[in-house]
Design an enzyme around this catalytic site. Structure first.
Site, mmCIF file in Angstrom:
data_model
loop_
_atom_site.group_PDB
_atom_site.id
_atom_site.type_symbol
_atom_site.label_atom_id
_atom_site.label_comp_id
_atom_site.label_asym_id
_atom_site.label_seq_id
_atom_site.Cartn_x
_atom_site.Cartn_y
_atom_site.Cartn_z
ATOM 1 N N ASP A 81 40.363 -70.980 -28.382
ATOM 2 C CA ASP A 81 40.577 -70.319 -27.088
ATOM 3 C C ASP A 81 39.982 -68.907 -27.123
ATOM 4 O O ASP A 81 39.288 -68.481 -26.194
ATOM 5 C CB ASP A 81 42.086 -70.276 -26.808
ATOM 6 C CG ASP A 81 42.422 -69.967 -25.356
ATOM 7 O OD1 ASP A 81 41.613 -70.268 -24.458
ATOM 8 O OD2 ASP A 81 43.526 -69.431 -25.120
ATOM 9 N N ASP B 217 46.158 -75.279 -21.269
ATOM 10 C CA ASP B 217 46.576 -74.390 -20.177
ATOM 11 C C ASP B 217 47.347 -75.121 -19.080
ATOM 12 O O ASP B 217 47.674 -74.511 -18.058
ATOM 13 C CB ASP B 217 45.349 -73.704 -19.551
ATOM 14 C CG ASP B 217 44.897 -72.480 -20.342
ATOM 15 O OD1 ASP B 217 45.738 -71.871 -21.038
ATOM 16 O OD2 ASP B 217 43.703 -72.136 -20.263
ATOM 17 N N GLU C 20 51.031 -73.689 -18.807
ATOM 18 C CA GLU C 20 51.024 -72.270 -18.437
ATOM 19 C C GLU C 20 50.518 -72.046 -17.011
ATOM 20 O O GLU C 20 51.019 -71.185 -16.292
ATOM 21 C CB GLU C 20 50.161 -71.499 -19.441
ATOM 22 C CG GLU C 20 50.313 -70.000 -19.337
ATOM 23 C CD GLU C 20 49.645 -69.286 -20.511
ATOM 24 O OE1 GLU C 20 49.950 -69.623 -21.678
ATOM 25 O OE2 GLU C 20 48.807 -68.410 -20.257
ATOM 26 N N ASP C 21 49.507 -72.795 -16.613
ATOM 27 C CA ASP C 21 48.801 -72.460 -15.367
ATOM 28 C C ASP C 21 48.865 -73.505 -14.262
ATOM 29 O O ASP C 21 48.236 -73.331 -13.217
ATOM 30 C CB ASP C 21 47.318 -72.182 -15.670
ATOM 31 C CG ASP C 21 47.138 -70.898 -16.469
ATOM 32 O OD1 ASP C 21 48.025 -70.029 -16.391
ATOM 33 O OD2 ASP C 21 46.118 -70.766 -17.157
HETATM 34 ZN ZN ZN Z 1 42.599 -71.013 -22.541
#
Ligand code: ZN
Length: 177
Positions: free
Chosen positions: A120, A60, A63-64
């Protein structure tokens, strides 16, 4: 080298996610999530490919957080970076479109990325069952389960044991209140 890379990935992810919290009632530290994926793969799934474990830890970050692909490639190399990018949503797309893209994309990604994506979804169903986001209705939780099952349908054949772990969680939908 392998152990070194895994420890570096854990530390890198912890630093990048340090100001983020999960959406559960306790607002638990975000790093618990990538660590849970690594544990599902290595401990429950017996996955011993270090690239997969590193990618799970980092899955992540692009993405984050402000992490770039170049940054990952410099530290962890091209293989780990490509797995992370395969499980990274295109945030320029609307959320509903991104979710459909995951369903469409799932059968097309590499075996390593399939493992990370399966872990996930396992972790997310577990979290929704055990400590869901405070503001989620039962309908929203069920919709997440249904969507996750559609993504996992495209990953099947990669790890029968973990697929049956997913199926066992999916079967517990009646507990969603
Ligand atoms: Zn995740």
């Amino acid at each position: 080298m392998t152990i070194l890379a895994i420890v570096k990935a854990a530390q890198f992810a912890a630093e990048k996610h340090k100001n983020q919290r999960r959406k559960d009632v306790d607002a638990s530290p975000y790093i618990n999530h990538p660590l849970a994926l690594a544990s599902v793969l290595a401990v429950e799934g017996g996955v011993e490919n270090p690239d997969v474990i590193c990618a799970a830890m980092l899955h992540d970050t692009v993405e984050d957080t402000d992490t770039t692909a170049k940054e990952l490639a410099n530290i962890f190399g091209d293989k780990v970076t490509s797995i992370v990018l395969e499980v990274t949503d295109d945030k320029s797309l609307e959320k509903a479109v991104r979710k459909e893209e995951q369903v469409r994309h799932a059968p097309l990604i590499s075996p390593e990325a399939k493992l990370v994506k399966l872990a996930d979804k396992i972790c997310n169903l577990r979290d929704i069952l055990a400590s869901p986001p405070a503001d989620w209705t039962a309908e929203r939780k069920k919709a997440y389960f249904d969507w996750a099952a559609r993504v996992v349908a495209g990953l099947r054949g990669i790890h029968p044991g973990l697929e049956s772990t997913f199926d066992g969680l999916f079967a517990r939908q009646a507990e969603l209140l």
